[in-house]
Scaffold this motif. Structure first.
Motif, PDB file in Angstrom:
ATOM      1  N   LYS A  34       0.833  -1.201   0.000  1.00 49.57           N
ATOM      2  CA  LYS A  34       0.000   0.000   0.000  1.00 49.57           C
ATOM      3  C   LYS A  34       0.865   1.246   0.000  1.00 49.57           C
ATOM      4  CE  LYS A  34      -3.903   2.102   2.443  1.00 49.57           C
ATOM      5  NZ  LYS A  34      -4.909   1.915   3.516  1.00 49.57           N
ATOM      6  N   LYS A  61      -1.489  -0.365  13.234  1.00 49.31           N
ATOM      7  CA  LYS A  61      -1.587  -0.048  11.805  1.00 49.31           C
ATOM      8  C   LYS A  61      -2.861   0.723  11.444  1.00 49.31           C
ATOM      9  CE  LYS A  61       1.534  -3.682  10.284  1.00 49.31           C
ATOM     10  NZ  LYS A  61       1.822  -4.729   9.293  1.00 49.31           N
ATOM     11  N   GLU A  64      -1.657   3.375   9.077  1.00 46.98           N
ATOM     12  CA  GLU A  64      -1.417   2.735   7.778  1.00 46.98           C
ATOM     13  C   GLU A  64      -2.727   2.513   7.027  1.00 46.98           C
ATOM     14  OE1 GLU A  64       0.380  -1.481   6.089  1.00 46.98           O
ATOM     15  OE2 GLU A  64       1.203  -0.654   7.947  1.00 46.98           O
ATOM     16  N   LYS A  65      -3.763   2.117   7.759  1.00 46.43           N
ATOM     17  CA  LYS A  65      -5.092   1.926   7.163  1.00 46.43           C
ATOM     18  C   LYS A  65      -5.573   3.200   6.468  1.00 46.43           C
ATOM     19  CE  LYS A  65      -9.842   1.720   8.862  1.00 46.43           C
ATOM     20  NZ  LYS A  65     -10.670   1.581  10.078  1.00 46.43           N
ATOM     21  N   HIS A  66      -5.195   4.353   7.015  1.00 45.15           N
ATOM     22  CA  HIS A  66      -5.601   5.640   6.450  1.00 45.15           C
ATOM     23  C   HIS A  66      -4.542   6.214   5.500  1.00 45.15           C
ATOM     24  CE1 HIS A  66      -9.303   6.331   8.807  1.00 45.15           C
ATOM     25  NE2 HIS A  66      -8.702   5.573   9.708  1.00 45.15           N
TER      26      HIS A  66
END
Length: 339
Positions: A34, A61, A64-66
Motif C-alpha cells: 500500500k 496499523k 497505515e489503514k488511512h
C-alpha cells in the motif's frame, strides 16, 4: 529539564521511499504494497502517558489503514510545536489550544484540526497532607507557577470565580522543570500543572499521594491539547489532513478500549519515558478529559463551535488573546470530524 530533539519509534515498514517535489510529502510502500504518505507529528513535549494513542495507532496499523506512515517526534513545549507546524518543519502538531490561540493572534498561520482533550487538566496539585481540598484552602498558600504560561494566565480567573483574589495566593515563579522539585522540597505548598502530567510523576517521585484541585470542577473549563496543521498542508494536501484527523480519532477510540496495551505500545519511545505505572495513571486521567457535555458519546476529536467560543472568551479575558477572532480562524472545520 533541557529539551532536545528526539526521533521516536521509527519502525521500518518501508520498502521504497519516493521523494516528491514541491510541498508533496514523500511516500513509502508498506509490506502489503500500500502506498503511504510519510507524515511527521511533533508532540507538545517528551512522550508521556497522554500520547499513548499515537503509538498504539501506529502499532495497530490504524495510521497505515488511512494511508499514513507516521513518524512521532518529541516536542519542546506547545508554543514551539505551534511555530514548527506553521513553518512546515513538521506536518502536524499536538499542542495546547491556548498556545494555538496566542500563535494565531500574533499572525502564525496554523489551525486546529480538532481538540481531543476538551476538559482542561489544569489544576492545583499538592500532597494530600497539605489539606487543599477546596479553592478556599488556597488562601495564604504559595503555589509554584511559570510566568506567562496558560496556567498562570488563567489562575486569576479561577480564583475570581471562587471568591478569591490574586493577593490571597502567592504564585512563586518557577521554570516548568522545577515545579515538582519546589513542592517536594517544601518550598511551595503546591503547583499549577496538568492532572494528566505532573501529578502522577510527583506522586511517584515522593511516594506520597497527590490531590488535585481541578479548574474544570470549580467553574472554569477550556480546551486543552489537540491536533494542528499549518497552511502548507491545509492548502496543498487537504485530503491528507482529513485522513490524519480520522486516523488520530480512531487511534484514540481504540486506545480508550485497550488502555494497558496502549500504554505498553510506548515502550522504548524515549529515554525520558516515565515508568510504566506513571504512564498508566497519566493515560487513565487523560481519558477523563476527552469530552464536554456537548460531545459526550461522540467520537474523540469532535468539537463544537460553542465550546471553541467559550475557550476563546476565557483566553481573551486572561489576556492571552489580544484581538479575538472568529472560531473559523482557529479551527479548520473543513478537515474536522463531524458530530
Amino acid at each position: 529539564m533541557h529539551a532536545r530533539r528526539l526521533l521516536i519509534g521509527v519502525v521500518p515498514l518501508v520498502l521504497m521511499v519516493t521523494a516528491c517535489g514541491g510541498n508533496e510529502p514523500a511516500t513509502t510502500t508498506s509490506d502489503s504494497g500500500k502506498k503511504l504518505d510519510q507524515v511527521t507529528l511533533t508532540l507538545n513535549w517528551y512522550p508521556y502517558g497522554e500520547h499513548a494513542p499515537f503509538y498504539y495507532g501506529k502499532q495497530q496499523k490504524i495510521f497505515e489503514k488511512h494511508g499514513i506512515d507516521l513518524k512521532i517526534q518529541a516536542g519542546q513545549g506547545s508554543q514551539k510545536t505551534v511555530q514548527a507546524t506553521a513553518a512546515g518543519q513538521t506536518d502536524f502538531g499536538w499542542a495546547d489550544t491556548p498556545a494555538l490561540l496566542a500563535g494565531v493572534d500574533s499572525g502564525v498561520k496554523v489551525k486546529s484540526l480538532g481538540v481531543f482533550l476538551q476538559t482542561t487538566p489544569a489544576s492545583v496539585q499538592s500532597f494530600d497532607a497539605e489539606g487543599i481540598k477546596t479553592p478556599a484552602d488556597l488562601k495564604g498558600r504559595t503555589i509554584a507557577g511559570t510566568a506567562g504560561d496558560a496556567l498562570s494566565k488563567t489562575f486569576p480567573i479561577f480564583l475570581k470565580k471562587n471568591g478569591l483574589s490574586d493577593s490571597d495566593v502567592k504564585v512563586q515563579n518557577t521554570d516548568p522543570a522545577g515545579k515538582i522539585a519546589a513542592v517536594i522540597s517544601g518550598k511551595t505548598d503546591g503547583l499549577l500543572g496538568y492532572a494528566s502530567d505532573q501529578g502522577p510523576t510527583m506522586q511517584h517521585k515522593a511516594g506520597k499521594p497527590v490531590s488535585y484541585l481541578r479548574f474544570s470542577e470549580h467553574g472554569l473549563n477550556f480546551y486543552s491539547n489537540g491536533l494542528l496543521a499549518g497552511q502548507r498542508i491545509l492548502a496543498s494536501k487537504p485530503d491528507l489532513a482529513k485522513r490524519m484527523v480520522r486516523a488520530v480519532s480512531e487511534s484514540w477510540a481504540a486506545a480508550e478500549k485497550a488502555p494497558e496495551p496502549a500504554v505498553s505500545s510506548m515502550e522504548g519511545a524515549s529515554e525520558q519515558l516515565p515508568p510504566k505505572a506513571v504512564l498508566a495513571e497519566q493515560f487513565a486521567t487523560t481519558l477523563t478529559l476527552l469530552h464536554t457535555a456537548s460531545t459526550q458519546g461522540k467520537a474523540p476529536g469532535v468539537n463544537t463551535e460553542a465550546d471553541w467560543q467559550q475557550t476563546v472568551d476565557v483566553f481573551a479575558e486572561a489576556g492571552l488573546v489580544g484581538k479575538p477572532k472568529a472560531v473559523s480562524d482557529y479551527w479548520d472545520q473543513k478537515s474536522a470530524l463531524k458530530g
